[in-house]
Design an enzyme around this catalytic site. Structure first.
Site, short mmCIF file in Angstrom:
data_model
loop_
_atom_site.label_atom_id
_atom_site.label_comp_id
_atom_site.label_asym_id
_atom_site.label_seq_id
_atom_site.Cartn_x
_atom_site.Cartn_y
_atom_site.Cartn_z
N ASP A 1 -45.20 -28.65 4.09
CA ASP A 1 -44.96 -27.42 3.31
C ASP A 1 -43.52 -27.34 2.79
O ASP A 1 -42.98 -26.25 2.62
CB ASP A 1 -45.27 -26.16 4.14
CG ASP A 1 -46.66 -26.22 4.75
OD1 ASP A 1 -47.59 -26.60 4.04
OD2 ASP A 1 -46.79 -25.89 5.94
N HIS B 1 -51.14 -27.60 -1.47
CA HIS B 1 -49.99 -27.02 -2.14
C HIS B 1 -50.43 -26.29 -3.40
O HIS B 1 -51.49 -26.56 -3.94
CB HIS B 1 -48.90 -28.05 -2.42
CG HIS B 1 -49.37 -29.24 -3.17
ND1 HIS B 1 -49.52 -30.46 -2.58
CD2 HIS B 1 -49.73 -29.40 -4.46
CE1 HIS B 1 -49.95 -31.32 -3.46
NE2 HIS B 1 -50.09 -30.70 -4.61
P1 IMP Z 1 -54.59 -31.46 11.56
O1 IMP Z 1 -53.89 -32.29 10.55
O2 IMP Z 1 -55.58 -30.48 10.99
O3 IMP Z 1 -55.20 -32.31 12.66
O4 IMP Z 1 -53.50 -30.54 12.30
C1 IMP Z 1 -52.47 -31.09 13.13
C2 IMP Z 1 -51.16 -30.34 12.92
O5 IMP Z 1 -50.63 -30.66 11.65
C3 IMP Z 1 -51.29 -28.81 12.95
O6 IMP Z 1 -50.12 -28.26 13.53
C4 IMP Z 1 -51.37 -28.44 11.48
O7 IMP Z 1 -50.95 -27.12 11.24
C5 IMP Z 1 -50.40 -29.46 10.91
N1 IMP Z 1 -50.61 -29.79 9.49
C6 IMP Z 1 -51.52 -30.63 8.98
N2 IMP Z 1 -51.38 -30.72 7.65
C7 IMP Z 1 -50.35 -29.95 7.31
C8 IMP Z 1 -49.70 -29.66 6.06
O8 IMP Z 1 -50.05 -30.18 4.99
N3 IMP Z 1 -48.66 -28.79 6.14
C9 IMP Z 1 -48.23 -28.26 7.31
N4 IMP Z 1 -48.80 -28.50 8.47
C10 IMP Z 1 -49.85 -29.34 8.48
#
Ligand code: IMP
Length: 429
Positions: free
Chosen positions: A13, A41
């Site tokens: 982000d 995004h």
């Molecule tokens: P997952 O990718 O859904 O397995 O989530 C694992 C961690 O990565 C969590 O804390 C999510 O909030 C974070 N996360 C995954 N993709 C993003 C992104 O694009 N931006 C910010 N946090 C992310």
């Protein structure tokens, strides 16, 4: 070398979407190479907002060719929704979107397992099935896009895989089995709809890179969410580094001429896990509310946790990526703060340091060392040149550059394309 990589140097982000969108104007080819629809995004163009999860946002420029590489994981339902959403708004995609046959597929049972794992692990995932899908890829029980578009192959593969997944669902989680007869027709239909986009992405990229055509690679998430070097286990399941992007696109590191690391003028993270410079309640109270600061997640609608700029973390992540320059985003969000802090170093016991590298296994004991600066308390929204910046804002930026030991090649102070200072001439040279 005509390749340019954009990666996030914090917890995702950082505003990569806007940076990629600006650079895409000069690019002929734009590639997304890792992660899935857990990324998100928003791009603001001529008053219209576009939310992207998998398709490179550069698709908004009619001259670009866009690619989704073999290192990604694809939820076909979500990808089709994104395609249809763009079509409905008059964006021509035909012949411009290329999906690698090597990318792995997310199934409903991946989302279910993500949900069930979360009950125990509380990582704070997006629950999009990303981790379970990458787990199956590594365990060699995944299904790929190349199989999705071939009915017989899909049938065979899905049957094999479901035997194992159903044992897992039943015996490990005490959950219901999933039925082949429910999933197969649905995925067969997805395959039929996606078939026109599937092509030899790796061969195409090798050819355009050889010809020296300008190619932009957009990293997803952020380096601190990297599976290997992030704040494990509170990370995502792909490699978010420039090298991971190259691996996911199927290109060699020699094809990359410049790597830009994107940083926010402060720090945010969503999900759980350590965050050394996170605001105290009082500091959060003095900051803009989440909506005004645009700090609500595009993918999950969650409020992001917010904190001060953490130079030791950025030094660590810039090095992991071999970043050549930095893009600074969301400077405008600090416009109304009377006092601004920068974390310049870490202390844990009697250990002190300026890079987080040596502290990654000790992050819970780290005390950030801060410098405090008066805020500029003026709008940066209308600036046209570096010289227009309020003196105190310039001082803040100069100090960040000095601490991170990298030049800023781009500074952004609003979501619109025109709210940007571009400080480097040719990113693809
Ligand atoms: P997952 O990718 O859904 O397995 O989530 C694992 C961690 O990565 C969590 O804390 C999510 O909030 C974070 N996360 C995954 N993709 C993003 C992104 O694009 N931006 C910010 N946090 C992310």
């Amino acid at each position: 070398m005509s390749g340019l990589i954009v990666v996030g140097l914090q917890w995702g982000d950082e505003g990569k979407g806007k940076v990629v969108d600006l650079l895409a104007k000069e690019a002929a080819h734009i590639v997304r190479a890792q992660g899935g629809n857990n990324a998100g995004h928003t791009i603001k163009v001529e008053g219209q907002e576009f939310a992207f999860h998998l398709i490179p946002s550069g698709i908004l420029y009619p001259h670009t060719q866009c690619y989704i590489g073999g290192g990604t994981v694809i939820d076909p339902e979500s990808l089709l929704q994104e395609i249809e959403g763009l079509k409905a708004r008059g964006i021509n995609i035909k012949g411009r979107l290329h999906l690698s046959a090597h990318a792995h597929l997310i199934f409903p049972f991946h989302k279910r397992i993500d949900f069930l794992n979360e009950q125990k692990l509380a990582i704070g995932t997006t629950k999009k099935g990303i981790g379970p899908c990458y787990t199956d890829r590594s365990a060699r029980i995944g299904v790929r896009v190349g199989e999705l578009i071939n009915g017989e192959k899909l049938k065979k593969r899905l049957k094999e895989v479901l035997v194992i997944k159903n044992l897992e669902l039943k015996n490990l989680f005490g959950d219901e089995e999933v039925l082949f007869d429910e999933i197969y027709p649905q995925y067969l239909a997805y395959g039929a709809s996606l078939k026109e986009y599937v092509s030899d992405v790796e061969g195409r990229l090798a050819s355009v890179i050889k010809k020296g055509e300008k190619t932009l690679f957009e990293g997803a998430h952020g380096t601190l969410l990297d599976l290997t070097f992030g704040t494990y286990p509170y990370v995502t399941s792909s490699s978010c580094l420039a090298s991971g992007v190259a691996a996911g696109a199927g290109i060699g590191p020699t094809s990359i001429g410049h790597t830009i690391g994107v940083v926010k003028a402060y720090t945010t993270r969503v999900g759980n896990g350590l965050f050394p410079t996170e605001f105290s309640l009082e500091e959060q109270g003095r900051f803009l509310d989440h909506k005004t600061a645009r700090e609500i997640g595009t993918t999950t609608g969650r409020k992001r946790r917010v904190g001060w700029f953490d130079a030791p973390l950025v030094k660590y992540t810039a090095a992991l990526n071999g970043a050549d320059s930095l893009a600074l985003t969301k400077l405008d969000i600090l416009d109304s703060l009377p006092q601004i802090k920068i974390c310049t170093g870490y202390q844990a016991g009697n250990k002190k340091g300026e890079s987080a590298s040596a502290f990654m296994f000790d992050l819970e004991n780290v005390h950030p060392i801060y410098e405090e600066y008066p805020g500029w308390m003026k709008s940066t929204k209308e600036i046209q040149t570096l010289g227009d910046l309020p003196t105190l804002a310039r001082r803040y930026i100069d100090r960040l550059e000095e601490l991170c030991q990298l030049p800023f090649s781009l500074i952004s102070f609003g979501p619109e394309r025109e709210k940007t200072l571009v400080l480097k001439e040719d990113f693809f040279a």
